[in-house]
Design a protein around this motif. Structure first.
Motif, PDB file in Angstrom:
ATOM      1  N   GLU A   1       0.825  -1.196   0.000  1.00 48.49           N
ATOM      2  CA  GLU A   1       0.000   0.000   0.000  1.00 48.49           C
ATOM      3  C   GLU A   1       0.862   1.248   0.000  1.00 48.49           C
ATOM      4  N   LEU A   2       0.283   2.319  -0.523  1.00 49.31           N
ATOM      5  CA  LEU A   2       0.950   3.605  -0.615  1.00 49.31           C
ATOM      6  C   LEU A   2       0.397   4.522   0.462  1.00 49.31           C
ATOM      7  N   THR A   3       1.294   5.072   1.288  1.00 46.96           N
ATOM      8  CA  THR A   3       0.903   6.064   2.287  1.00 46.96           C
ATOM      9  C   THR A   3       1.301   7.444   1.786  1.00 46.96           C
TER      10      THR A   3
ATOM     11  N   ASN B   1       5.900  17.268  -0.079  1.00 47.69           N
ATOM     12  CA  ASN B   1       5.871  15.890  -0.583  1.00 47.69           C
ATOM     13  C   ASN B   1       6.310  14.838   0.432  1.00 47.69           C
ATOM     14  N   GLY B   2       5.916  13.609   0.124  1.00 43.97           N
ATOM     15  CA  GLY B   2       6.333  12.425   0.866  1.00 43.97           C
ATOM     16  C   GLY B   2       5.403  11.276   0.530  1.00 43.97           C
ATOM     17  N   TYR B   3       5.968  10.146   0.100  1.00 38.12           N
ATOM     18  CA  TYR B   3       5.166   9.001  -0.330  1.00 38.12           C
ATOM     19  C   TYR B   3       5.901   7.726   0.079  1.00 38.12           C
ATOM     20  N   LEU B   4       5.268   6.919   0.908  1.00 40.48           N
ATOM     21  CA  LEU B   4       5.882   5.657   1.316  1.00 40.48           C
ATOM     22  C   LEU B   4       5.111   4.495   0.711  1.00 40.48           C
ATOM     23  N   LEU B   5       5.786   3.719  -0.133  1.00 38.91           N
ATOM     24  CA  LEU B   5       5.193   2.518  -0.705  1.00 38.91           C
ATOM     25  C   LEU B   5       5.666   1.323   0.105  1.00 38.91           C
TER      26      LEU B   5
ATOM     27  N   GLN C   1       4.429  14.181   9.592  1.00 35.82           N
ATOM     28  CA  GLN C   1       3.487  13.474   8.734  1.00 35.82           C
ATOM     29  C   GLN C   1       3.557  11.963   8.968  1.00 35.82           C
ATOM     30  N   MET C   2       4.760  11.459   9.173  1.00 32.57           N
ATOM     31  CA  MET C   2       4.920  10.037   9.463  1.00 32.57           C
ATOM     32  C   MET C   2       4.223   9.661  10.767  1.00 32.57           C
ATOM     33  N   ILE C   3       4.289  10.543  11.758  1.00 31.79           N
ATOM     34  CA  ILE C   3       3.594  10.286  13.027  1.00 31.79           C
ATOM     35  C   ILE C   3       2.086  10.259  12.810  1.00 31.79           C
ATOM     36  N   TYR C   4       1.570  11.260  12.080  1.00 28.82           N
ATOM     37  CA  TYR C   4       0.130  11.300  11.814  1.00 28.82           C
ATOM     38  C   TYR C   4      -0.341  10.064  11.052  1.00 28.82           C
ATOM     39  N   ALA C   5       0.505   9.573  10.144  1.00 31.46           N
ATOM     40  CA  ALA C   5       0.125   8.428   9.307  1.00 31.46           C
ATOM     41  C   ALA C   5       0.533   7.092   9.922  1.00 31.46           C
ATOM     42  N   ASN C   6       1.095   7.135  11.128  1.00 24.77           N
ATOM     43  CA  ASN C   6       1.511   5.915  11.837  1.00 24.77           C
ATOM     44  C   ASN C   6       2.558   5.128  11.044  1.00 24.77           C
ATOM     45  N   VAL C   7       3.576   5.851  10.595  1.00 27.06           N
ATOM     46  CA  VAL C   7       4.687   5.252   9.855  1.00 27.06           C
ATOM     47  C   VAL C   7       5.966   5.436  10.670  1.00 27.06           C
ATOM     48  N   SER C   8       6.721   4.379  10.854  1.00 32.00           N
ATOM     49  CA  SER C   8       7.966   4.454  11.613  1.00 32.00           C
ATOM     50  C   SER C   8       9.163   4.489  10.675  1.00 32.00           C
ATOM     51  N   THR C   9      10.285   5.002  11.169  1.00 25.62           N
ATOM     52  CA  THR C   9      11.504   5.035  10.354  1.00 25.62           C
ATOM     53  C   THR C   9      11.981   3.629  10.026  1.00 25.62           C
ATOM     54  N   SER C  10      11.701   2.675  10.900  1.00 31.69           N
ATOM     55  CA  SER C  10      12.155   1.305  10.655  1.00 31.69           C
ATOM     56  C   SER C  10      11.447   0.669   9.466  1.00 31.69           C
ATOM     57  N   ALA C  11      10.346   1.286   9.006  1.00 31.83           N
ATOM     58  CA  ALA C  11       9.640   0.754   7.831  1.00 31.83           C
ATOM     59  C   ALA C  11      10.361   1.095   6.536  1.00 31.83           C
TER      60      ALA C  11
ATOM     61  N   ASP D   1      -3.404  14.071   2.067  1.00 28.97           N
ATOM     62  CA  ASP D   1      -2.375  13.830   3.075  1.00 28.97           C
ATOM     63  C   ASP D   1      -2.814  12.764   4.077  1.00 28.97           C
ATOM     64  N   CYS D   2      -1.912  11.846   4.345  1.00 31.39           N
ATOM     65  CA  CYS D   2      -2.039  10.813   5.381  1.00 31.39           C
ATOM     66  C   CYS D   2      -3.016   9.688   5.045  1.00 31.39           C
ATOM     67  N   GLU D   3      -3.504   9.630   3.809  1.00 36.55           N
ATOM     68  CA  GLU D   3      -4.351   8.498   3.450  1.00 36.55           C
ATOM     69  C   GLU D   3      -3.488   7.326   2.981  1.00 36.55           C
ATOM     70  N   LYS D   4      -4.074   6.148   3.011  1.00 28.23           N
ATOM     71  CA  LYS D   4      -3.404   4.936   2.560  1.00 28.23           C
ATOM     72  C   LYS D   4      -4.169   4.373   1.367  1.00 28.23           C
ATOM     73  N   ILE D   5      -3.418   4.073   0.310  1.00 22.89           N
ATOM     74  CA  ILE D   5      -4.022   3.610  -0.941  1.00 22.89           C
ATOM     75  C   ILE D   5      -3.469   2.229  -1.262  1.00 22.89           C
ATOM     76  N   PRO D   6      -4.316   1.207  -1.301  1.00 22.58           N
ATOM     77  CA  PRO D   6      -3.807  -0.139  -1.595  1.00 22.58           C
ATOM     78  C   PRO D   6      -3.315  -0.257  -3.022  1.00 22.58           C
ATOM     79  N   MET D   7      -2.307  -1.071  -3.205  1.00 22.20           N
ATOM     80  CA  MET D   7      -1.832  -1.413  -4.538  1.00 22.20           C
ATOM     81  C   MET D   7      -2.945  -2.197  -5.242  1.00 22.20           C
ATOM     82  N   PRO D   8      -3.207  -1.916  -6.528  1.00 21.92           N
ATOM     83  CA  PRO D   8      -4.193  -2.726  -7.245  1.00 21.92           C
ATOM     84  C   PRO D   8      -3.861  -4.215  -7.145  1.00 21.92           C
TER      85      PRO D   8
END
Length: 304
Positions: free
Chosen positions: A5-7, A23-27, A45-55, A293-300
């Motif tokens: 998924e894309l955050t 900008n910022g996009y984590l796949l 933004q990573m905190i709001y989206a619940n994304v850690s640096t270890s990801a 911002d901060c939404e998660k989009i699943p990969m097709p």
């Protein structure tokens, strides 16, 4: 179970707005985390989206305009502070080496992270292993800019009923996948006998560019395209002058390249809302999503 998924960590262009960060996009791709263009404010933004640096396992910078890279300064320090154990590769245009070094060592901190510098000097394959091929192509912007494509290699899905029929079990399954064949009870079993082809998935990241062949090449037949749509078509002259796309142009690239889904982002601050961006893109191509911002989009889902 795999997660792909894309955050969305930010959707603004050069100037952030009340509701859109730089900008910022984590796949997230199974065990991999591909972070693209970490702009200013990326840590919050990573905190709001619940994304850690270890990801994060790889970072890709398209170019060294601030809205695409200023977050690297703080993120570099945060990776060390969090003591991320695995190596993190950072890909960036080699022409921006000076800016990269400034961002990586912008202030005093205890640098204990394992960062692997991966400057990109030319188009082509920049990474390959048993799972992925990652390529870069030079886009048409006002400064040296690369777009990126992640292509998963084709694999095979093992069929339990066929494995049982041929008496293939335990460690023999791994050996069959690795070597492509196996001797069982004096009979040669090919991997094709007990499996079906699994098509690899793909994603392209095209940010800050005019219409160009490289953008089309990166996007060709991908499952997911993340693409800039800085302007509406009424501002197409300004878009071309500044090295950007309109929503219509981005959607046209996606349509002509047979993209399965395009996610539009990098919106000019002159547009407080994105309704017209979606409307313009949808007039060309149906499979459009305007990022928030901060939404998660699943990969097709994988095509068969």
């Amino acid at each position: 179970m795999s997660q792909r998924e894309l955050t969305i960590l930010g959707t603004s262009g050069q100037v952030p707005t009340r509701y859109r960060n730089h900008n910022g996009y984590l796949l997230k791709w199974d065990k991999q985390g591909f972070l693209f263009d970490p702009g200013e404010g990326i840590q919050r933004q990573m905190i709001y989206a619940n994304v850690s640096t270890s990801a994060i396992t790889k970072i890709f910078i398209t170019h060294f305009h601030g809205d695409h890279c200023l977050g690297l300064a703080g993120l570099s320090q945060r990776i060390s502070l969090d003591k991320v154990a695995h190596p993190i590769e950072i890909y960036y245009p080699v022409s921006g080496q000076e800016f990269y070094e400034r961002l990586r060592k912008s202030t005093i901190f205890h640098d204990v992270a394992h960062i692997v510098d991966c400057p990109v000097s030319q188009e082509g394959v920049i990474f390959e292993d048993e799972q992925f091929v990652i390529t870069a192509k030079q886009l048409s912007h006002s400064v040296d800019t690369f777009g990126y494509r992640i292509q998963e290699k084709d694999g095979r899905t093992m069929l339990p009923n066929k494995l049982a029929e041929y008496n293939v079990k335990g460690p023999s399954i791994g050996a069959l996948q690795r070597d492509g064949y196996l001797e069982v009870d004096g009979k040669r079993i090919a991997v094709e006998d007990v499996s079906v082809l699994r098509r690899g998935q793909s994603m392209a990241f095209v940010m800050d560019t005019r219409v160009c062949q490289a953008a089309a090449d990166l996007a060709e037949n991908v499952d997911l395209l993340v693409c800039e749509a800085t302007y509406l078509k009424q501002h197409s002259v300004e878009a071309k002058d500044r090295g950007h796309l309109t929503a219509e142009q981005a959607a046209t690239i996606a349509k002509n390249a047979n993209v399965r889904k395009v996610v539009l982002s990098h919106f000019s601050q002159r547009y407080p809302h994105t309704d017209l961006i979606l409307q313009e893109a949808k007039s060309v191509f149906d499979h459009v999503h305007v990022a928030k911002d901060c939404e998660k989009i699943p990969m097709p889902k994988r095509q068969k």
